[in-house]
Design a protein around this motif. Structure first.
Motif, mmCIF file in Angstrom:
data_model
loop_
_atom_site.group_PDB
_atom_site.id
_atom_site.type_symbol
_atom_site.label_atom_id
_atom_site.label_comp_id
_atom_site.label_asym_id
_atom_site.label_seq_id
_atom_site.Cartn_x
_atom_site.Cartn_y
_atom_site.Cartn_z
ATOM 1 N N PRO A 120 55.432 83.448 23.491
ATOM 2 C CA PRO A 120 56.276 82.313 23.112
ATOM 3 C C PRO A 120 56.426 82.243 21.597
ATOM 4 O O PRO A 120 55.489 82.527 20.858
ATOM 5 C CB PRO A 120 55.497 81.102 23.623
ATOM 6 N N GLY A 121 57.622 81.877 21.146
ATOM 7 C CA GLY A 121 57.880 81.730 19.722
ATOM 8 C C GLY A 121 57.260 80.452 19.184
ATOM 9 O O GLY A 121 56.905 79.549 19.944
ATOM 10 N N ASP A 149 58.630 78.013 17.728
ATOM 11 C CA ASP A 149 59.475 76.830 17.931
ATOM 12 C C ASP A 149 59.759 76.557 19.407
ATOM 13 O O ASP A 149 60.601 75.734 19.746
ATOM 14 C CB ASP A 149 60.781 76.971 17.147
ATOM 15 N N TRP A 150 59.055 77.219 20.311
ATOM 16 C CA TRP A 150 59.239 77.012 21.743
ATOM 17 C C TRP A 150 58.537 75.739 22.193
ATOM 18 O O TRP A 150 57.516 75.329 21.628
ATOM 19 C CB TRP A 150 58.664 78.175 22.528
ATOM 20 N N VAL A 188 56.788 72.128 29.365
ATOM 21 C CA VAL A 188 57.725 72.841 30.234
ATOM 22 C C VAL A 188 57.387 72.555 31.692
ATOM 23 O O VAL A 188 58.270 72.259 32.506
ATOM 24 C CB VAL A 188 57.695 74.368 29.949
ATOM 25 N N ALA A 214 56.542 83.898 29.097
ATOM 26 C CA ALA A 214 57.587 84.222 28.133
ATOM 27 C C ALA A 214 58.144 85.598 28.496
ATOM 28 O O ALA A 214 57.389 86.532 28.725
ATOM 29 C CB ALA A 214 57.012 84.238 26.727
ATOM 30 N N GLY A 243 62.908 86.330 25.527
ATOM 31 C CA GLY A 243 63.425 85.206 24.750
ATOM 32 C C GLY A 243 63.595 83.905 25.505
ATOM 33 O O GLY A 243 64.269 82.998 25.037
ATOM 34 N N HIS A 244 63.007 83.785 26.694
ATOM 35 C CA HIS A 244 63.074 82.532 27.452
ATOM 36 C C HIS A 244 61.848 82.415 28.342
ATOM 37 O O HIS A 244 61.089 83.361 28.495
ATOM 38 C CB HIS A 244 64.359 82.474 28.302
ATOM 39 N N TRP A 245 61.646 81.226 28.906
ATOM 40 C CA TRP A 245 60.591 81.049 29.899
ATOM 41 C C TRP A 245 61.123 81.567 31.227
ATOM 42 O O TRP A 245 62.269 81.303 31.591
ATOM 43 C CB TRP A 245 60.218 79.577 30.057
ATOM 44 N N ASP A 280 65.307 77.423 29.089
ATOM 45 C CA ASP A 280 65.541 77.482 27.654
ATOM 46 C C ASP A 280 64.189 77.349 26.958
ATOM 47 O O ASP A 280 63.398 76.460 27.282
ATOM 48 C CB ASP A 280 66.474 76.341 27.235
ATOM 49 N N PRO A 281 63.897 78.219 25.995
ATOM 50 C CA PRO A 281 62.574 78.191 25.370
ATOM 51 C C PRO A 281 62.308 76.961 24.507
ATOM 52 O O PRO A 281 61.165 76.554 24.352
ATOM 53 C CB PRO A 281 62.550 79.459 24.526
ATOM 54 N N LYS A 282 63.346 76.360 23.961
ATOM 55 C CA LYS A 282 63.149 75.231 23.043
ATOM 56 C C LYS A 282 63.234 73.879 23.730
ATOM 57 O O LYS A 282 62.570 72.934 23.331
ATOM 58 C CB LYS A 282 64.164 75.308 21.905
#
Length: 96
Positions: free
Chosen positions: A36-37, A39-40, A46, A63, A66-68, A84-86
């Motif tokens: 995970p980034g 900023d996630w 989640v 992760a 680039g997404h969950w 969406d990761p954010k």
């Protein structure tokens, strides 16, 4: 005969080294799995968002690309989902 035995031992040693190298390279790929980034949305948030969206069980979430990405139960059906990761919003979901 001694020369042949020496050749066999050298080939065996090279084979063992080659196998060890392949094994180490394979492990390196495992270490480079998606993370995970910074900023996630945190994983616990989640999960809470999924529960509020009707999921009764979260079987797997990780992760990926680039997404969950994960699996869970919704309305009594096994589902796969992308988030969406954010924001944790559902980007897509299909029955498994």
């Amino acid at each position: 005969m001694v020369e042949y035995e020496s050749w066999v031992l050298e080939m065996l040693k090279n084979s063992v080294l080659a196998c060890a190298l392949v094994f180490c390279v394979g492990l390196q790929g495992v270490a480079l799995a998606d993370q995970p980034g910074p900023d996630w949305m945190p994983l616990e948030q989640v999960k809470q968002k999924l529960i509020s969206s009707g999921y009764t069980s979260i079987i797997k979430i990780e992760a990926e690309d680039g997404h969950w990405d994960g699996e869970g139960m919704k309305n009594g059906k096994a589902m796969q989902f992308d988030l969406d990761p954010k924001t944790g919003d559902i980007l897509g979901e299909v029955e498994k």
